[in-house]
Design a protein around this motif. Structure first.
Motif, PDB file in Angstrom:
ATOM      1  N   GLU A   3      -7.087   6.512 -14.605  1.00 10.01           N
ATOM      2  CA  GLU A   3      -7.716   7.804 -15.169  1.00 10.01           C
ATOM      3  C   GLU A   3      -7.653   8.879 -13.973  1.00 10.01           C
ATOM      4  O   GLU A   3      -7.502  10.164 -14.372  1.00 10.01           O
ATOM      5  CB  GLU A   3      -9.204   7.654 -15.654  1.00 10.01           C
ATOM      6  N   LYS A   4      -7.571   8.579 -12.902  1.00 15.30           N
ATOM      7  CA  LYS A   4      -7.543   9.756 -11.836  1.00 15.30           C
ATOM      8  C   LYS A   4      -6.118  10.125 -11.808  1.00 15.30           C
ATOM      9  O   LYS A   4      -6.016  11.564 -11.323  1.00 15.30           O
ATOM     10  CB  LYS A   4      -7.996   9.051 -10.341  1.00 15.30           C
ATOM     11  N   TYR A   5      -5.313   9.534 -12.182  1.00 17.85           N
ATOM     12  CA  TYR A   5      -3.755   9.856 -11.936  1.00 17.85           C
ATOM     13  C   TYR A   5      -3.054  10.209 -13.209  1.00 17.85           C
ATOM     14  O   TYR A   5      -2.286  11.026 -13.259  1.00 17.85           O
ATOM     15  CB  TYR A   5      -2.969   8.852 -11.091  1.00 17.85           C
ATOM     16  N   LEU A   6      -3.570   9.079 -14.244  1.00 26.56           N
ATOM     17  CA  LEU A   6      -2.874   9.664 -15.461  1.00 26.56           C
ATOM     18  C   LEU A   6      -3.700  10.508 -16.277  1.00 26.56           C
ATOM     19  O   LEU A   6      -4.450   9.981 -17.153  1.00 26.56           O
ATOM     20  CB  LEU A   6      -2.777   8.281 -16.382  1.00 26.56           C
ATOM     21  N   LYS A   7      -3.755  11.807 -15.901  1.00 23.39           N
ATOM     22  CA  LYS A   7      -4.815  12.819 -16.330  1.00 23.39           C
ATOM     23  C   LYS A   7      -4.619  13.296 -17.830  1.00 23.39           C
ATOM     24  O   LYS A   7      -5.454  13.538 -18.666  1.00 23.39           O
ATOM     25  CB  LYS A   7      -4.802  13.904 -15.540  1.00 23.39           C
ATOM     26  N   PHE A  41       2.639  15.737  -9.919  1.00 26.06           N
ATOM     27  CA  PHE A  41       2.863  16.434 -11.364  1.00 26.06           C
ATOM     28  C   PHE A  41       1.752  17.067 -11.780  1.00 26.06           C
ATOM     29  O   PHE A  41       1.828  18.264 -12.265  1.00 26.06           O
ATOM     30  CB  PHE A  41       3.385  15.253 -12.019  1.00 26.06           C
ATOM     31  N   ASN A  42       0.476  16.581 -11.706  1.00 27.90           N
ATOM     32  CA  ASN A  42      -0.646  17.011 -12.446  1.00 27.90           C
ATOM     33  C   ASN A  42      -0.993  18.373 -11.708  1.00 27.90           C
ATOM     34  O   ASN A  42      -1.173  19.394 -12.599  1.00 27.90           O
ATOM     35  CB  ASN A  42      -1.737  16.051 -11.963  1.00 27.90           C
ATOM     36  N   ASP A  43      -0.678  18.566 -10.275  1.00 26.83           N
ATOM     37  CA  ASP A  43      -1.322  19.624  -9.781  1.00 26.83           C
ATOM     38  C   ASP A  43      -0.314  20.810 -10.082  1.00 26.83           C
ATOM     39  O   ASP A  43      -0.771  21.954 -10.104  1.00 26.83           O
ATOM     40  CB  ASP A  43      -1.384  19.524  -8.065  1.00 26.83           C
ATOM     41  N   GLY A  44       1.062  20.301 -10.007  1.00 27.86           N
ATOM     42  CA  GLY A  44       1.945  21.456 -10.304  1.00 27.86           C
ATOM     43  C   GLY A  44       1.900  21.828 -11.665  1.00 27.86           C
ATOM     44  O   GLY A  44       2.408  23.127 -11.878  1.00 27.86           O
ATOM     45  N   ASP A  49       0.985  -1.077  -0.067  1.00 26.27           N
ATOM     46  CA  ASP A  49      -0.108   0.116  -0.172  1.00 26.27           C
ATOM     47  C   ASP A  49       0.815   1.190   0.043  1.00 26.27           C
ATOM     48  O   ASP A  49       0.622   2.260  -0.738  1.00 26.27           O
ATOM     49  CB  ASP A  49      -0.959   0.164   1.243  1.00 26.27           C
ATOM     50  N   LYS A  50       1.963   1.111   0.863  1.00 25.31           N
ATOM     51  CA  LYS A  50       2.851   2.368   0.726  1.00 25.31           C
ATOM     52  C   LYS A  50       3.392   2.910  -0.540  1.00 25.31           C
ATOM     53  O   LYS A  50       3.730   3.839  -0.958  1.00 25.31           O
ATOM     54  CB  LYS A  50       3.750   2.071   1.987  1.00 25.31           C
ATOM     55  N   GLU A  51       4.044   1.618  -1.058  1.00 21.73           N
ATOM     56  CA  GLU A  51       4.490   1.869  -2.512  1.00 21.73           C
ATOM     57  C   GLU A  51       3.429   2.479  -3.419  1.00 21.73           C
ATOM     58  O   GLU A  51       4.076   3.205  -4.272  1.00 21.73           O
ATOM     59  CB  GLU A  51       5.268   0.322  -2.858  1.00 21.73           C
ATOM     60  N   ARG A  52       2.183   1.863  -3.354  1.00 19.96           N
ATOM     61  CA  ARG A  52       1.317   2.254  -4.331  1.00 19.96           C
ATOM     62  C   ARG A  52       1.040   3.874  -4.087  1.00 19.96           C
ATOM     63  O   ARG A  52       0.863   4.652  -5.064  1.00 19.96           O
ATOM     64  CB  ARG A  52      -0.058   1.530  -4.414  1.00 19.96           C
ATOM     65  N   GLN A  53       1.020   4.067  -2.922  1.00 19.16           N
ATOM     66  CA  GLN A  53       0.828   5.554  -2.685  1.00 19.16           C
ATOM     67  C   GLN A  53       1.801   6.432  -3.051  1.00 19.16           C
ATOM     68  O   GLN A  53       1.639   7.540  -3.307  1.00 19.16           O
ATOM     69  CB  GLN A  53       0.536   5.731  -1.046  1.00 19.16           C
ATOM     70  N   VAL A  54       2.970   6.166  -2.928  1.00 20.78           N
ATOM     71  CA  VAL A  54       4.238   6.899  -3.469  1.00 20.78           C
ATOM     72  C   VAL A  54       4.076   7.162  -4.879  1.00 20.78           C
ATOM     73  O   VAL A  54       4.240   8.411  -5.430  1.00 20.78           O
ATOM     74  CB  VAL A  54       5.553   6.076  -3.496  1.00 20.78           C
ATOM     75  N   ILE A  55       3.633   6.266  -5.750  1.00 24.13           N
ATOM     76  CA  ILE A  55       3.354   6.295  -7.211  1.00 24.13           C
ATOM     77  C   ILE A  55       2.084   7.257  -7.443  1.00 24.13           C
ATOM     78  O   ILE A  55       2.124   8.308  -8.184  1.00 24.13           O
ATOM     79  CB  ILE A  55       3.170   5.373  -7.822  1.00 24.13           C
ATOM     80  N   LYS A  56       1.230   7.253  -6.429  1.00 24.36           N
ATOM     81  CA  LYS A  56      -0.183   8.276  -6.879  1.00 24.36           C
ATOM     82  C   LYS A  56       0.311   9.420  -6.307  1.00 24.36           C
ATOM     83  O   LYS A  56      -0.168  10.427  -6.983  1.00 24.36           O
ATOM     84  CB  LYS A  56      -1.215   7.489  -5.797  1.00 24.36           C
ATOM     85  N   ASP A  57       0.979   9.866  -5.311  1.00 19.05           N
ATOM     86  CA  ASP A  57       1.547  10.997  -5.112  1.00 19.05           C
ATOM     87  C   ASP A  57       2.333  11.725  -5.827  1.00 19.05           C
ATOM     88  O   ASP A  57       2.164  12.924  -6.212  1.00 19.05           O
ATOM     89  CB  ASP A  57       2.382  10.921  -3.628  1.00 19.05           C
ATOM     90  N   LYS A  58       3.036  10.801  -6.492  1.00 19.52           N
ATOM     91  CA  LYS A  58       4.058  11.350  -7.777  1.00 19.52           C
ATOM     92  C   LYS A  58       3.148  12.090  -8.844  1.00 19.52           C
ATOM     93  O   LYS A  58       3.412  13.104  -9.416  1.00 19.52           O
ATOM     94  CB  LYS A  58       4.905  10.315  -8.240  1.00 19.52           C
TER      95      LYS A  58
END
Length: 254
Positions: free
Chosen positions: A232-236, A178-181, A165-174
């Motif tokens: 689709e939520k993360y690969l916007k 990136f999207n927000d920035g 779960d922690k590893e998946r979260q790291v990728i989600k956060d990245k």
């Protein structure tokens, strides 16, 4: 309403220098009179008059060139001071870039550059270096976006292994970072302007390549990793869409 981030100082200074150029002989003589006084040693022998006149003309030209260089030096200090009013360092760089570019183009267009190079032979290359320097400073504003695409904190993947779960979260956060920035910078910088089309296109193309290359590489690293049930939520954005967003920076047509 678009803002071009110009200072009135270069406009006024270039106008003043162009007027000096129109009357360069008179201006040079006036500067010489201040340096040497009103008494000139004019040779009595007519055969020496020509060489003396040429020598005086060259001396006056050097004095005028030196004076113009001092004006440009003070102008640069003035612009540096004015650039500090911008809290956003990237905007400060765009402000300086626009003004340095305007000064260089004005010097070249009016032939003032030939007079400046009498005492400052590398004047043109110096301004080009200042312009490049500000572009480099501007590009640093994208580091906070690009840092999300690096391998920093990325988990080490084993083929076929299930992510924690922690590893998946790291990728989600990245992806989210990136999207927000990207969205924030594009929203802000779209309202800035670079009047010179050649410079505007160059900066856009350079930034597109930097961001697009990093984003494509990151997508490639994550291509076969199942880190979310809602990709689709993360690969916007597709890489082409990211490039289109950057292409709209400094959009003077809006």
């Amino acid at each position: 309403m678009k803002q071009y981030w110009y200072s009135s100082s270069p406009l006024q200074a270039i106008l003043f220098l162009q007027q000096l150029l129109d009357f360069h002989e008179t201006a040079g003589a006036m500067l010489a009179s201040q340096v040497l006084g009103d008494t000139y040693n004019i040779p009595l022998d007519p055969r020496e008059t020509s060489s003396a006149s040429s020598s005086t003309s060259d001396f006056n030209k050097r004095l005028l060139s030196s004076y113009i260089c001092k004006v440009l030096g003070n102008l640069q200090l003035n612009l540096l001071s004015k650039s500090k009013v911008y809290e956003d360092s990237a905007l400060s760089s765009i402000f300086l870039h626009n003004n340095y570019n305007y000064i260089l183009k004005s010097l070249e267009k009016s032939e003032l550059i030939q007079l400046v190079t009498v005492t400052h032979r590398k004047a043109e290359s110096s301004y080009k270096e200042l312009i490049k320097q500000q572009i480099d400073f501007y590009q640093r504003s994208w580091l906070k976006v690009l840092e999300h695409l690096t391998d920093k904190n990325m988990p080490v993947f084993q083929p076929g292994a299930k992510l924690k779960d922690k590893e998946r979260q790291v990728i989600k956060d990245k992806f989210k970072g990136f999207n927000d920035g990207l969205e924030e910078l594009c929203k802000i910088q779209k309202g800035w302007a670079i009047p010179d089309k050649e410079q505007r296109d160059f900066i856009r193309q350079s930034q597109k390549k930097i961001v697009s290359d990093a984003y494509r590489a990151f997508l490639q690293r994550c291509a076969n990793i199942s880190f979310t049930k809602n990709p689709e939520k993360y690969l916007k954005y597709r890489p082409e869409e990211v490039e289109e967003m950057i292409e709209k920076l400094f959009d003077t047509s809006a």
